[in-house]
Design an enzyme around this catalytic site. Structure first.
Site, short mmCIF file in Angstrom:
data_model
loop_
_atom_site.label_atom_id
_atom_site.label_comp_id
_atom_site.label_asym_id
_atom_site.label_seq_id
_atom_site.Cartn_x
_atom_site.Cartn_y
_atom_site.Cartn_z
N ASP A 64 34.47 -14.06 -77.98
CA ASP A 64 33.73 -14.49 -76.70
C ASP A 64 34.25 -13.72 -75.55
O ASP A 64 33.49 -13.62 -74.75
CB ASP A 64 34.04 -16.17 -76.47
CG ASP A 64 35.42 -16.50 -76.47
OD1 ASP A 64 36.20 -16.05 -77.13
OD2 ASP A 64 35.98 -17.18 -75.55
N ARG A 68 41.27 -13.00 -72.27
CA ARG A 68 42.23 -13.96 -71.90
C ARG A 68 42.70 -14.70 -73.23
O ARG A 68 42.42 -14.18 -74.24
CB ARG A 68 41.46 -15.22 -71.06
CG ARG A 68 40.27 -15.78 -71.92
CD ARG A 68 39.42 -16.76 -70.77
NE ARG A 68 38.30 -17.21 -71.73
CZ ARG A 68 37.25 -17.93 -71.06
NH1 ARG A 68 36.98 -17.40 -69.56
NH2 ARG A 68 36.34 -18.59 -71.76
N ASP A 69 43.53 -15.64 -73.06
CA ASP A 69 44.24 -16.28 -74.37
C ASP A 69 43.31 -16.97 -75.13
O ASP A 69 43.51 -18.39 -75.40
CB ASP A 69 45.45 -16.94 -74.02
CG ASP A 69 45.29 -18.26 -72.87
OD1 ASP A 69 43.94 -18.11 -72.38
OD2 ASP A 69 46.00 -19.10 -72.82
N GLU A 70 42.18 -16.27 -75.60
CA GLU A 70 41.39 -17.18 -76.32
C GLU A 70 41.04 -16.14 -77.76
O GLU A 70 41.39 -16.30 -78.65
CB GLU A 70 39.99 -17.53 -75.56
CG GLU A 70 39.00 -18.27 -76.19
CD GLU A 70 38.17 -18.98 -75.39
OE1 GLU A 70 37.33 -19.67 -75.69
OE2 GLU A 70 38.28 -19.10 -73.94
N ASP A 77 28.09 -17.98 -79.30
CA ASP A 77 27.91 -16.76 -78.62
C ASP A 77 27.31 -15.66 -79.60
O ASP A 77 26.71 -14.82 -79.15
CB ASP A 77 29.39 -16.09 -78.12
CG ASP A 77 29.89 -17.10 -77.12
OD1 ASP A 77 30.10 -18.16 -77.33
OD2 ASP A 77 30.15 -16.49 -76.05
N TRP A 133 25.46 -23.59 -81.80
CA TRP A 133 26.84 -23.12 -82.18
C TRP A 133 26.81 -23.08 -83.69
O TRP A 133 26.85 -21.91 -84.24
CB TRP A 133 27.95 -23.79 -81.45
CG TRP A 133 28.16 -23.30 -80.12
CD1 TRP A 133 29.54 -22.60 -79.96
CD2 TRP A 133 27.52 -23.39 -78.95
NE1 TRP A 133 29.57 -22.48 -78.47
CE2 TRP A 133 28.47 -22.70 -77.76
CE3 TRP A 133 26.53 -24.13 -78.54
CZ2 TRP A 133 27.92 -22.86 -76.56
CZ3 TRP A 133 25.91 -24.06 -77.42
CH2 TRP A 133 26.72 -23.44 -76.30
N GLU A 350 30.28 -14.16 -68.08
CA GLU A 350 29.90 -15.51 -68.80
C GLU A 350 29.20 -16.41 -67.97
O GLU A 350 28.35 -16.94 -68.58
CB GLU A 350 31.36 -16.00 -68.96
CG GLU A 350 31.28 -17.55 -69.54
CD GLU A 350 32.84 -18.07 -69.80
OE1 GLU A 350 32.71 -19.08 -70.49
OE2 GLU A 350 33.80 -17.72 -69.15
N HIS A 371 31.78 -11.24 -71.42
CA HIS A 371 31.41 -12.34 -72.39
C HIS A 371 29.82 -11.88 -72.42
O HIS A 371 29.09 -12.45 -71.85
CB HIS A 371 31.51 -13.40 -71.39
CG HIS A 371 31.71 -14.83 -72.34
ND1 HIS A 371 33.19 -15.09 -72.23
CD2 HIS A 371 31.08 -15.61 -72.97
CE1 HIS A 371 33.07 -16.22 -72.84
NE2 HIS A 371 31.90 -16.38 -73.33
#
Length: 483
Positions: A64, A68-70, A77, A133, A350, A371
């Site tokens: 995504d 960042r911490d993802e 997506d 999703w 995003e 994003h």
């Protein structure tokens, strides 16, 4: 790996202490196959942003965001962007691998989590990914098959696809997916939409989650029937086509008034009902007018991740090409070009409101500037603005639909906002190319079709032609095109 745009060096750094600093672009090996350009430099920058967002996020899995911490393989997506991604780059192998990850993440009862691979931590692996999703399990294989013409991905992922639709059929026997009586959460809704997403009973505005869920269940069941037909499973084709029809009936009973208005009265409500063919003909006319009125009333789009990929397509098909172009070319917030013109963006944001002149930056906890989901507008740029699209019936680019739709609608400015556009695509059969230009009172369209292939040409004045391999040129009067 870490996504970034600028590198900051701080502290006591002596002059010339840093002799060399190199940033290495890292992404999965996917040759670029498609290109788009036009007479508007801001749209060209938007296309560049779409491609860079794809590069930055297609790193082994479709993440995504890379910064960042993802960095998770979010299904929603990937689903909304897969068609655009398949034009820009050769992603068949990339998605084939990720769809195996998705099957590995699938629960024994058929449930699909919102991310794949699953990390094993937190609540995400235990959730049903929900409407738009989890539907990636059906939509992505079908799209890859359509764009690359390989049946194997449908045959190999059949059990995974059917397993999820069967799971939904058992969970929502009345056909109302995300029914609040059966599913208190209901999915992510129309993620980061400007009009919000709420429960049907809340009546606070936004697109009801059970409306989104039911629309996607009917759509995914219909796609599964098409998949069954493509891989010679006639019994399953009949079964899933019947399921899609019964869910469509449930949708109309719960969410559509006798006059054809759709619950929620949001742009996404109307877009889903129209794009997924959930309405009867008289209802379509009412809903199309209501959607156009909503866009005109707001003066801009209000859709989130769920409605945005289909918005311009629906406006075009319902005779409001003028509104589609107004949304595409809008420079003010909210729009695709606001980040380009006001934010200096080099990737897709995003959120529409990731930064605004009035409020500054949105909360950094949920605000990514790389994003790619809203980059799904690329599909409309390539297929409608430039006019290079798949044949609606035949997969794999053996045949194409060449149907440029320049901004010549009576509701648009004259002279046109765009005066030229071009797209090229390298397929397994060879290279297609289209280019149009407006010169004086003439519209000229040039096309190249590769050897062994054919195309249907649909010009702005309504005339059509069937062409085979080679180079072709067409010219029409602008007056005829505008009529």
């Amino acid at each position: 790996f870490h996504g970034f745009r600028y590198v900051e060096v701080s502290g006591r750094v002596e002059e010339d202490a840093i002799e060399e600093l190199t940033g290495v672009v890292l992404h999965s090996d996917m040759p670029e196959t498609g290109s788009f350009s036009c007479s508007d430099p801001d749209l060209n920058q938007l296309q560049s942003n779409i491609v860079w967002g794809q590069r930055g996020n297609f790193v082994d899995v479709p993440t995504d965001c890379p910064q960042r911490d993802e960095r998770l393989g979010w299904t929603g997506d990937a689903q909304v962007f897969v068609r655009t991604a398949s034009f820009n780059m050769e992603v068949a192998g990339f998605f084939s691998k990720w769809l195996l990850d998705l099957e590995d993440a699938q629960a024994e009862n058929g449930r699909i989590p919102p991310v794949a691979p699953v990390t094993g931590a937190g609540p995400l692996p235990k959730l049903d990914g929900g409407p738009a999703w989890a539907d990636a399990v059906v939509i992505c294989p079908w799209t890859i098959h359509r764009c690359f013409g390989d049946r194997r991905i449908l045959e190999e992922r059949w059990e995974s696809m059917a397993g999820y639709i069967d799971f939904l059929e058992r969970r929502f026997p009345q056909g109302i997916r995300s029914d609040p009586d059966l599913d208190p959460w209901g999915g992510f809704g129309d993620w980061v939409a400007l009009d919000g997403t709420v429960r049907r009973e809340d009546r606070l505005g936004g697109t009801p989650k059970d409306l989104i869920g039911t629309a996607f269940l009917s759509h995914s069941a219909r796609l599964l029937a098409e998949i069954a037909a493509a891989i010679d499973r006639p019994a399953e084709e009949k079964r899933y086509r019947e399921l899609s029809t019964s869910v469509r009936d449930a949708f109309r009973r719960r969410f559509v008034t006798p006059d054809g208005l759709v619950a929620g009265n949001t742009q996404t409500s109307y877009v889903l009902a129209l794009h997924f063919d959930l309405l009867e003909e008289h209802e379509r006319e009412t809903s199309a007018r209501a959607l156009a009125h909503n866009v005109e009333l707001h003066g801009h789009l209000t859709t989130g991740f769920v409605g945005t990929p289909y918005l311009l397509h629906v406006l075009t098909r319902t005779g409001r090409l003028d509104l589609a172009y107004r949304l595409l070319l809008r420079r003010e917030f909210p729009s695709w070009l606001f980040p380009v013109v006001k934010g200096g963006a080099t990737t897709i944001w995003e959120r529409w409101d990731g930064w605004t002149e009035e409020k500054g930056f949105f909360d950094p906890e949920m605000n990514s500037f790389n994003h790619y989901a809203y980059g799904a507008v690329g599909e409309w740029l390539y297929g409608t603005v430039a006019g290079l699209d798949l044949d609606p019936e035949l997969s794999g680019w053996r045949r194409a639909r060449l149907a440029p739709r320049p901004p010549l609608h009576p509701g648009l400015p004259d002279p046109p906002l765009l005066t030229s556009a071009r797209a090229e695509l390298e397929t397994m059969h060879g290279g297609y190319a289209v280019e149009w230009s407006i010169e004086g009172e003439r519209f000229r369209f040039d096309a190249r079709v590769p050897a062994g292939c054919s195309a249907r040409v649909e010009l702005p004045d309504g005339s059509t032609d069937e062409v085979k391999a080679g180079r072709h040129r067409f010219e029409i009067d602008l007056d005829a095109a505008k009529r």
